[in-house]
Design a protein around this motif. Structure first.
Motif: not given
Length: 498
Positions: A38-61
């Motif tokens: 499925d990969n990532f596209y459109e405005d999904e970056y907003k949900r990714v940002i929220e997930l990073k806030k929920k898991y502040p110690q996790k990283r994204l490659f």
């Protein structure tokens, strides 16, 4: 060691984090070797940002690991502003042409070398370090001894190695077979997994054994190295492909899956900084279960939990779709060369995911909707002509499934949104799995399905239906629901198609 897990879409990203990944890696449309994910596209970056806030110690490659053509590079440059909206900690690349672009446009983001670059020696690692790379994902062909040599020669470079998942016969991934047979290039993200197909071995017509004689071992070797052999895939009769047998390889094979969960201490001792799980095209269930198993194994290795506590979670890898496993090249290249047949298989089907419970107010509204539905039905019957009402009541007696049925209010029970993924009949035994609960069996009497919009009780649920589950069984956050696959045969890997 860091645990790096796959995320083919936003939902899988959340489960990778919840079930134990330190880091998840994603792909962006058109620039990842898993183009069919499925990969990532459109405005999904907003949900990714929220997930990073929920898991502040996790990283994204982010994997940008295709082999870029000029038009790909042009498209990438046109989308730079979009990519900058994602909270990316590192880019995984194989194409060195991207390096100066990424260093200029994303100065605070690390560069990781993709396994596609087939980096397998200490001098290459030193060179990539000089170019500004923070980490190298080593080629799958390296042994543990070679990893130790590389780490000793360049200790400042982080080393990441695959520990689990499917392997391509072109081990680090530079496969030309898919493009050759189907015109779909693996290097552009369109791999057709041709090495998994079932082939019959034959010879070119008229070239051999015209008199029906028996072929000797010496002749067989000559035949294999002559270039006259042809493969024919069973579902593609008449399409013949030449096969060449070399001194120490066969051109087309289907690799076993890699599994190093019992050997993580050896990987750590060899100097591995991060272990990686393959599978951005795998299911949510796969991502969650494999992430959880390796999290528990690493926690046991670090002394955070006991080996006995980790053991059942490690054993649960057998519940996930997989082929026969191997340790790859880590100990002996002969282990990697052993092949297998059949598709991945699992004894379970992922039935649903369960969200946070409805509030007390929302729950009352659901029950009220059901009571209103019954009241409206009674009012409708009362307003009918007596004969019509009698006919309607008679029809309900003959077709009890048309009757409105409501769930009875029960103390201690809660209603949860139920995101159905496969059909499940009410009464089927369910199993709840979560980051810390191995598998909690839920009998048919311990839950009910209902429609949260109408309050009606449901006999069965399926994908895209409004559904909730009503139960007193404890439900942890990020719980998944699985059911036994009735078609599964223990000890036999079914061919599930391609």
């Amino acid at each position: 060691m860091e645990l790096v897990c796959p995320a083919g879409n936003i939902d899988k990203l959340g489960y990778a984090y919840a079930y134990g990944a330190d880091t998840a890696y994603i792909g962006l449309k058109r620039f990842s070797l898993r183009i069919k994910a499925d990969n990532f596209y459109e405005d999904e970056y907003k949900r990714v940002i929220e997930l990073k806030k929920k898991y502040p110690q996790k990283r994204l490659f982010c994997a940008l690991n295709i082999a870029f053509h000029n038009h790909d590079l042009k498209m990438f440059l046109q989308n730079l502003d979009y990519f900058k909206q994602y909270p990316i900690d590192a880019f995984i690349v194989q194409d060195l042409g991207l390096v100066p672009i990424l260093q200029k446009e994303f100065p605070g983001t690390h560069l990781h070398l993709s396994t596609q670059a087939s980096c397998m020696n200490k001098e290459a690692v030193k060179m990539y370090h000089s170019l500004g790379f923070k980490r190298v994902v080593l080629g799958r062909e390296v042994s543990l001894d070679e990893i130790r040599e590389i780490k000793d020669a360049c200790p400042e470079m982080e080393l990441e190695c695959f520990a689990h998942g499917a392997m391509c016969i072109a081990y680090s991934g530079r496969c030309l077979m898919s493009a050759y047979l189907t015109g779909r290039s693996a290097q552009s993200g369109f791999c057709s997994h041709s090495c998994r197909w079932e082939y019959d071995l034959g010879i070119e017509s008229g070239k051999l054994n015209q008199n029906g004689g028996i072929i000797s071992a010496e002749s067989a070797k000559e035949i294999a190295q002559s270039g006259i052999l042809r493969l024919q895939e069973r579902q593609r009769p008449g399409e013949l492909f030449p096969v060449f047998e070399g001194e120490d390889f066969t051109a087309i094979l289907s690799s076993k899956d890699l599994c190093m969960i019992d050997h993580l201490a050896d990987m750590k001792n060899a100097g591995v900084d991060a272990i990686k799980v393959e599978g951005r095209m795998k299911s949510t269930y796969y991502v969650a279960m494999v992430s959880r198993a390796y999290r528990k194994a690493l926690d046991a290795l670090d002394g955070k939990i006991t080996t006995e506590e980790a053991a059942p979670f490690i054993a649960s890898l057998e519940d996930v779709a997989h082929r026969e496993s191997t340790t790859g090249f880590y100990y002996n290249r002969g282990d990697a060369d052993k092949t297998t047949i059949g598709a991945s298989d699992s004894p379970y089907l992922l039935a649903a995911s369960i969200a946070e419970p409805y509030s007390a107010e929302e729950t009352e509204k659901i029950f009220a909707a059901g009571e209103k539905l019954v009241a409206d039905r009674e009012a409708e019957l009362s307003a009918m002509h007596p004969q019509a009402r009698e006919a309607a009541l008679r029809d309900l007696e003959q077709h009890p499934e048309k009757k409105i049925r409501l769930c009875e209010k029960r103390p201690g029970w809660k209603i949860y949104p139920y995101n159905a993924l496969n059909r499940v009949d009410c009464g089927t035994e369910l199993e709840f799995v979560s980051p810390s609960v191995l598998a909690r069996k839920v009998s048919g009497s311990e839950y009910e399905f209902l429609n949260p919009k109408t309050g009606e009780k449901l006999d069965w649920v399926n994908a895209d239906h409004d559904c909730a589950i009503y139960t007193a069984v404890p439900v942890e956050e990020n719980t998944l629901v699985r059911v036994k696959d009735p078609e599964y045969i223990e000890g036999e890997i079914r061919n599930r198609g391609r």
